[in-house]
Design an enzyme around this catalytic site. Structure first.
Site, PDB file in Angstrom:
ATOM      1  N   ASP A  46     -34.990 -42.182  -2.489  1.00 28.34           N
ATOM      2  CA  ASP A  46     -34.490 -42.316  -1.116  1.00 28.34           C
ATOM      3  C   ASP A  46     -34.973 -41.153  -0.264  1.00 28.34           C
ATOM      4  O   ASP A  46     -34.635 -39.994  -0.527  1.00 28.34           O
ATOM      5  CB  ASP A  46     -32.956 -42.324  -1.133  1.00 28.34           C
ATOM      6  N   TYR A  51     -36.707 -36.223   7.051  1.00 25.77           N
ATOM      7  CA  TYR A  51     -36.685 -35.200   5.996  1.00 25.77           C
ATOM      8  C   TYR A  51     -37.999 -34.435   5.948  1.00 25.77           C
ATOM      9  O   TYR A  51     -38.082 -33.374   5.324  1.00 25.77           O
ATOM     10  CB  TYR A  51     -36.450 -35.810   4.609  1.00 25.77           C
ATOM     11  N   LYS A  76     -36.312 -44.071   6.248  1.00 29.85           N
ATOM     12  CA  LYS A  76     -35.416 -44.276   7.399  1.00 29.85           C
ATOM     13  C   LYS A  76     -36.119 -43.940   8.707  1.00 29.85           C
ATOM     14  O   LYS A  76     -36.960 -43.032   8.753  1.00 29.85           O
ATOM     15  CB  LYS A  76     -34.166 -43.392   7.264  1.00 29.85           C
ATOM     16  N   HIS A 109     -31.546 -44.559  10.798  1.00 29.62           N
ATOM     17  CA  HIS A 109     -30.913 -43.359  10.232  1.00 29.62           C
ATOM     18  C   HIS A 109     -29.533 -43.063  10.833  1.00 29.62           C
ATOM     19  O   HIS A 109     -28.615 -42.636  10.126  1.00 29.62           O
ATOM     20  CB  HIS A 109     -31.849 -42.163  10.427  1.00 29.62           C
ATOM     21  N   LEU A 191     -22.338 -35.746  -3.962  1.00 30.19           N
ATOM     22  CA  LEU A 191     -21.776 -34.641  -4.757  1.00 30.19           C
ATOM     23  C   LEU A 191     -21.040 -33.652  -3.862  1.00 30.19           C
ATOM     24  O   LEU A 191     -20.685 -32.565  -4.290  1.00 30.19           O
ATOM     25  CB  LEU A 191     -22.897 -33.905  -5.516  1.00 30.19           C
ATOM     26  N   ILE A 241     -27.104 -41.675  -4.519  1.00 29.36           N
ATOM     27  CA  ILE A 241     -28.425 -41.030  -4.506  1.00 29.36           C
ATOM     28  C   ILE A 241     -28.285 -39.502  -4.538  1.00 29.36           C
ATOM     29  O   ILE A 241     -28.622 -38.818  -3.571  1.00 29.36           O
ATOM     30  CB  ILE A 241     -29.226 -41.478  -3.254  1.00 29.36           C
ATOM     31  N   LYS A 243     -28.982 -35.710  -4.789  1.00 28.50           N
ATOM     32  CA  LYS A 243     -30.218 -34.950  -4.545  1.00 28.50           C
ATOM     33  C   LYS A 243     -30.303 -33.779  -5.500  1.00 28.50           C
ATOM     34  O   LYS A 243     -29.334 -33.046  -5.694  1.00 28.50           O
ATOM     35  CB  LYS A 243     -30.223 -34.436  -3.100  1.00 28.50           C
ATOM     36  N   SER A 244     -31.462 -33.594  -6.117  1.00 29.97           N
ATOM     37  CA  SER A 244     -31.755 -32.324  -6.779  1.00 29.97           C
ATOM     38  C   SER A 244     -33.259 -32.149  -6.861  1.00 29.97           C
ATOM     39  O   SER A 244     -34.000 -33.123  -6.935  1.00 29.97           O
ATOM     40  CB  SER A 244     -31.143 -32.242  -8.175  1.00 29.97           C
ATOM     41  N   VAL A 245     -33.682 -30.886  -6.839  1.00 29.62           N
ATOM     42  CA  VAL A 245     -35.101 -30.595  -7.060  1.00 29.62           C
ATOM     43  C   VAL A 245     -35.282 -29.872  -8.400  1.00 29.62           C
ATOM     44  O   VAL A 245     -36.349 -29.357  -8.678  1.00 29.62           O
ATOM     45  CB  VAL A 245     -35.689 -29.740  -5.907  1.00 29.62           C
ATOM     46  N   ARG A 249     -31.185 -30.852 -13.663  1.00 26.88           N
ATOM     47  CA  ARG A 249     -30.135 -31.572 -12.936  1.00 26.88           C
ATOM     48  C   ARG A 249     -30.538 -33.021 -12.668  1.00 26.88           C
ATOM     49  O   ARG A 249     -29.692 -33.924 -12.721  1.00 26.88           O
ATOM     50  CB  ARG A 249     -29.842 -30.871 -11.612  1.00 26.88           C
ATOM     51  N   ASN A 253     -28.200 -35.958 -13.927  1.00 28.42           N
ATOM     52  CA  ASN A 253     -27.529 -36.849 -12.969  1.00 28.42           C
ATOM     53  C   ASN A 253     -27.713 -38.331 -13.296  1.00 28.42           C
ATOM     54  O   ASN A 253     -26.966 -39.166 -12.782  1.00 28.42           O
ATOM     55  CB  ASN A 253     -28.015 -36.562 -11.545  1.00 28.42           C
TER      56      ASN A 253
HETATM   57  P1  A2P Z   1     -30.457 -28.598  -6.102  1.00 29.87           P
HETATM   58  O1  A2P Z   1     -31.400 -29.508  -5.376  1.00 29.87           O
HETATM   59  O2  A2P Z   1     -30.797 -27.139  -5.904  1.00 29.87           O
HETATM   60  O3  A2P Z   1     -30.261 -28.977  -7.547  1.00 29.87           O
HETATM   61  P2  A2P Z   1     -25.630 -34.100  -2.520  1.00 29.87           P
HETATM   62  O4  A2P Z   1     -26.409 -35.048  -3.354  1.00 29.87           O
HETATM   63  O5  A2P Z   1     -24.172 -34.377  -2.431  1.00 29.87           O
HETATM   64  O6  A2P Z   1     -26.255 -33.851  -1.181  1.00 29.87           O
HETATM   65  O7  A2P Z   1     -25.620 -32.694  -3.277  1.00 29.87           O
HETATM   66  C1  A2P Z   1     -26.750 -32.132  -3.644  1.00 29.87           C
HETATM   67  C2  A2P Z   1     -26.491 -30.661  -3.922  1.00 29.87           C
HETATM   68  O8  A2P Z   1     -25.979 -30.481  -5.224  1.00 29.87           O
HETATM   69  C3  A2P Z   1     -27.786 -29.941  -3.823  1.00 29.87           C
HETATM   70  O9  A2P Z   1     -27.523 -28.661  -3.288  1.00 29.87           O
HETATM   71  C4  A2P Z   1     -28.259 -29.860  -5.272  1.00 29.87           C
HETATM   72  O10 A2P Z   1     -29.002 -28.683  -5.414  1.00 29.87           O
HETATM   73  C5  A2P Z   1     -26.938 -29.779  -6.030  1.00 29.87           C
HETATM   74  N1  A2P Z   1     -26.959 -30.502  -7.318  1.00 29.87           N
HETATM   75  C6  A2P Z   1     -27.536 -31.674  -7.614  1.00 29.87           C
HETATM   76  N2  A2P Z   1     -27.303 -32.039  -8.877  1.00 29.87           N
HETATM   77  C7  A2P Z   1     -26.545 -31.061  -9.412  1.00 29.87           C
HETATM   78  C8  A2P Z   1     -25.964 -30.850 -10.691  1.00 29.87           C
HETATM   79  N3  A2P Z   1     -26.127 -31.726 -11.670  1.00 29.87           N
HETATM   80  N4  A2P Z   1     -25.242 -29.711 -10.875  1.00 29.87           N
HETATM   81  C9  A2P Z   1     -25.059 -28.818  -9.878  1.00 29.87           C
HETATM   82  N5  A2P Z   1     -25.590 -28.961  -8.646  1.00 29.87           N
HETATM   83  C10 A2P Z   1     -26.316 -30.066  -8.408  1.00 29.87           C
END
Ligand code: A2P
Length: 291
Positions: A46, A51, A76, A109, A191, A241, A243-245, A249, A253
């Site tokens: 997504d 972005y 979007k 969006h 999250l 959806i 988000k993590s980079v 994680r 997830n």
């Molecule tokens: P990061 O990209 O540094 O991992 P949301 O999806 O609610 O927007 O939240 C995403 C936030 O939670 C991002 O700051 C992401 O940071 C962090 N995040 C994503 N997965 C995890 C995880 N499994 N544990 C802790 N933090 C996480």
């Protein structure tokens, strides 16, 4: 177990869990998308024009070993491109940046405040859907009164409404309206949002990952707080959806299909419902709107 699919009103299906990439730059996005597809088993990405990382998504898709047709891709339309002609042009620009000739889901969006322009934008999305270049079309951040505009208009209805949604903001009204009209609901900031302060009024600290109720439930199941939250969305029938980079994680997830929240967990999480948002209320958001 693999991610379950949800059937949309377009007749196409969407994997219920996908990777979000808001606030990731092009390089981070490319690597996160490739890892998610090749190593972690994601089949749903997504992104959004706003972005600024559609190119990164495109590079991640093309360098992954997963065929394009096995991937569900959402992007979007940003606010400044609302209106019939602008929306059609912006869509083509997104396809170019993504390096693909279709998306699986194209979303408005934000609703903005100008209903006439909004309806012209929706007309453009209908045309895009008819062309087959978007397999489904939908909206984000639409309140019931925005959705009602489309119901009253009598054309296509959105396949999806993607809204801020998490235990502090379970969006009962939107979910009820959406389910009555066959619209799937997708959760952003599932999250509790990003703690990365860098995007104007939407930058607020995360409000869930260290919450004592969530961490206690996580301990009971020997999983992480993020996994508890993702299960909450899945068990509520929502598309989610996170988000993590970070590869660990991203993998964690989607590793959420071997435990379930029970009634006690769900009743404890329900006590968090206090309407607190991490983003803006759609009725107050007009950022980037054409004059
Ligand atoms: P990061 O990209 O540094 O991992 P949301 O999806 O609610 O927007 O939240 C995403 C936030 O939670 C991002 O700051 C992401 O940071 C962090 N995040 C994503 N997965 C995890 C995880 N499994 N544990 C802790 N933090 C996480």
């Amino acid at each position: 177990m693999t991610t379950p699919d949800i059937t949309l009103n377009s007749g196409t299906t969407i994997p219920q869990l996908g990777l979000g990439v808001w606030q990731a730059d092009n390089e981070e996005t490319e690597s996160a998308v490739r890892f998610a597809l090749d190593e972690a088993g994601y089949r749903h990405i997504d992104t959004a024009a706003a972005y600024g990382n559609e190119e990164g998504v495109g590079r991640g898709l093309s360098s992954s070993s997963v065929p394009r047709e096995d991937i569900f891709l959402t992007t979007k339309l940003w606010n400044s491109d609302q209106g019939y002609d602008r929306a059609l042009a912006a869509f083509d620009e997104s396809l170019t940046r993504l390096g693909t000739d279709y998306v699986d889901l194209y979303l408005i969006h934000w609703p903005l405040q100008d209903n006439d322009r909004l309806l012209r934008t929706w007309e453009a999305l209908e045309k895009i859907a008819e062309s087959g270049k978007a397999k489904a079309i939908g909206v984000c951040n639409f309140e019931p009164h925005h959705l009602q505009l489309l119901v009253d208009r009598g054309g296509m209805l959105p396949a999806v409404d993607q809204v801020e949604l998490h235990p502090h903001l379970p969006q009962h009204e939107i979910r009820t309206f959406a389910s009555e009209h066959g619209i799937a609901v997708e959760s952003w900031s599932p999250l509790g949002g990003t703690s990365n302060a860098g995007w104007g009024p939407l930058s607020k600290p995360n409000i869930l990952l260290t919450d004592p109720i969530i961490t206690r439930i996580a301990d009971r199941h020997s999983v992480s707080p993020a996994q508890v939250l993702i299960r909450w969305h899945l068990q509520n029938g929502l598309i989610v959806i996170p988000k993590s980079v970070h590869n660990d994680r991203i993998a964690q997830n989607i590793d959420v299909f071997d435990f379930e929240l029970d009634d006690l967990d769900l009743s404890e999480i329900a006590t968090l419902d206090d309407g607190v948002r991490v983003g803006m209320h759609p009725d107050e958001m007009n950022m980037g709107a054409p004059a």
